[in-house]
Design a protein around this motif. Structure first.
Motif: not given
Length: 542
Positions: A139-140, A143-145, A153-154, A156, A507-509
């Motif tokens: 879960d870590e 995903h990307v926000n 928001e994720k 996933s 937070v951001w990718n």
């Protein structure tokens, strides 16, 4: 590339104290700071140790070659065979599309510090990125926000199954991964870069069996020109290099646990928060059973078992496994740093706040195995600022420093109060005051008529005040609608630089920015000489 910097307080108590070189925590580390004299001392300390350099280099060549690594990376791997060569190491979990921006910042930190120390020390210093593939918390990393409905928001990618295995061994459906990437890039928005970039990402996903494999591929491509070496802690063949250390961890397991407990007690004595959970008789090693990664515990007889007692080993059986089946083992947060120290001639470890905090409990663990804890160098902390952000700050009068330290809410309210055409707040306050004065006569008379009416009159007053407040709120909303666009600029700045009050890098990718500007900004940033002075960096794009 324009770069500014300013001091930004680290919220992690131990990390902030360490970065300030405070004497209260100096004794928790072998090298209490990372000045140049400390680096020179570390070099002298490493010169008295021996490493299996040939085996390590051969393994790293094979592992990195599968990602079509650069010639600079292969050259750096070959340098590790030289007894003079040392390494700067840092690591992170293998997030999708490289995970949050801080992963890229950590890679840049490793590269920059290695390059700097090579100039200062006059010996080969190679950059190494340690992928925490042993971790099993999917879960870590799944995903990307993206920004949706005004907040992160994720998006996933579901796992293929519910097995609690390491990320390295957790295979995925590359077709589903490609679909997930399409969804993410739709949210990033269409740019001149999108079509080519998405095609490349899908190609990488198609050739990857796991998240870790795709992560290693992308990191190799982004930082290949700088010779960054990648290694996956969970890769089964890598375990073959760890047999000697695993044997020591099992044979001296009680001492290992006691050394860790002692370190935690030192923190407690100083009133410092516990950075790691303390579990009684923790063996600090995981074992794979039925493909699942399970933590081992030690009983009073010195034998081992999983938490559920589903699997048990005598000490001798577990020792045999370290030699015959090292791929069954996996380190935890206590043993991973020591395992890393046993394998690499580590000049310095590039650490985030959490790592600086939990390493503070590990000094005695390092000493147990005859090692010194390497100097910890806080990674570079960076906020990216786009051209759009600069225009927004001109419009609002805000600065990056104010946004990161205070947020935009108070400035947004001040702007609104200054520009709104109606004094709704003043009229509301005056109305409430006048109503309370008028209502006081009613309350007084009601109480004279019957003391039992005092409470009823107070309830009545509050009801009237609520109705007036309701009207005031509706009036305020109606006025605010006239200023939706200028007020939204404050929210956009907050979301870009410090979404939900958290630093952008958490937070951001990176691909959100690569999609907008291409990947060239990463190379330009890595080529800058950024100071490791504890200051937060503001990097202006493009």
């Amino acid at each position: 590339m324009r770069i500014d910097e300013f001091p930004l307080q680290d919220k992690n108590q131990i990390a902030s104290t360490y970065s300030a070189a405070a004497p209260t925590v100096e004794h928790l580390y072998d090298y209490p700071r990372f000045s140049q004299d400390i680096m020179e001392q570390r070099m002298r300390d490493l010169s008295s140790r021996e490493f299996e350099r040939e085996k390590l280099a051969n393994y790293l060549s094979d592992y990195n070659f599968q990602f079509s690594c650069s010639k600079q990376t292969l050259q750096n791997i070959d340098k590790l065979k030289d007894p003079k060569t040392v390494a700067v190491i840092g690591g992170q979990q293998a997030g999708l599309l490289t995970g949050p921006l801080l992963t890229v910042h950590k890679c840049i930190s490793i590269i920059q510090f290695a390059r700097w120390q090579e100039r200062q020390l006059g010996v080969p210093v190679v950059p190494v990125f340690w992928i925490a593939g042993e971790d099993h918390d999917y879960d870590e990393i799944n995903h990307v926000n993206v920004l949706k409905n005004g907040h992160p928001e994720k998006i996933s990618l579901p796992p293929l199954n519910s097995l609690k295995t390491s990320a390295t061994l957790m295979e995925w459906d590359s077709g589903k991964a490609a679909e997930w990437a399409e969804t993410v890039f739709r949210e990033f928005g269409e740019t001149a870069e999108t079509k080519t970039l998405l095609s490349k990402v899908k190609e990488t996903f198609a050739s990857s069996k796991t998240v870790v494999h795709s992560f290693a591929q992308l990191i190799s491509e982004l930082f290949g020109e700088f010779g960054l070496i990648v290694v996956d802690s969970g890769e089964p063949h890598f375990k073959r290099l760890q047999t000697g250390m695993l044997e020591k961890m099992v044979s001296r397991n009680k001492d290992l646990d006691q050394a860790f407990v002692k370190g935690m007690e030192k923190l407690a004595e100083q009133g410092l928060p516990a950075p790691v959970e303390l579990q009684e008789n923790n063996a600090h090693l995981f074992i794979y059973h039925n493909q699942e990664r399970q933590l081992l515990f030690r009983n009073e007889n010195g034998d081992f078992h999983t938490k559920s007692n589903e699997v048990s080993y005598s000490a001798q059986e577990l020792l045999s496994c370290t030699k015959d089946k090292p791929e069954l083992f996996s380190n935890n947060v206590v043993t991973r740093p020591v395992m890393q120290e046993s394998l690499f001639p580590t000049l310095a470890f590039i650490a985030g706040s959490g790592e600086i905090a939990y390493w503070s409990a590990l000094k005695e663990v390092f000493h147990l195995f005859g090692f010194k804890m390497p100097p910890l160098v806080p990674r570079l902390s960076i906020t990216l600022i786009t051209e759009k952000n600069e225009k927004q700050m001109q419009e609002t009068g805000l600065t990056p420093r104010k946004v990161l330290q205070q947020g935009t809410d108070s400035s947004k309210q001040e702007w609104y109060e200054t520009h709104k055409p109606y004094e709704t707040e003043k009229v509301y306050a005056e109305t409430i005051a006048e109503m309370e004065r008028a209502h006081e006569r009613m309350r007084t008379l009601a109480t004279e008529i019957s003391p039992s009416l005092q409470k009823v009159s107070e309830v009545n007053l509050n009801r009237i005040k609520k109705e007036i407040a309701y009207l005031h709120t509706k009036m305020d909303h109606a006025v605010r609608k006239q200023f939706v666009e200028p007020l939204s600029v404050f929210d956009q700045l907050q979301n870009d630089l410090a979404p939900s009050g958290v630093l952008q890098e958490r937070v951001w990718n990176a691909f959100l920015y690569i999609n907008q500007y291409g990947s060239g900004w990463i190379g330009r940033l890595a080529n800058e000489n950024l100071a490791f002075n504890g200051m937060h960096k503001l990097v202006y794009l493009p």
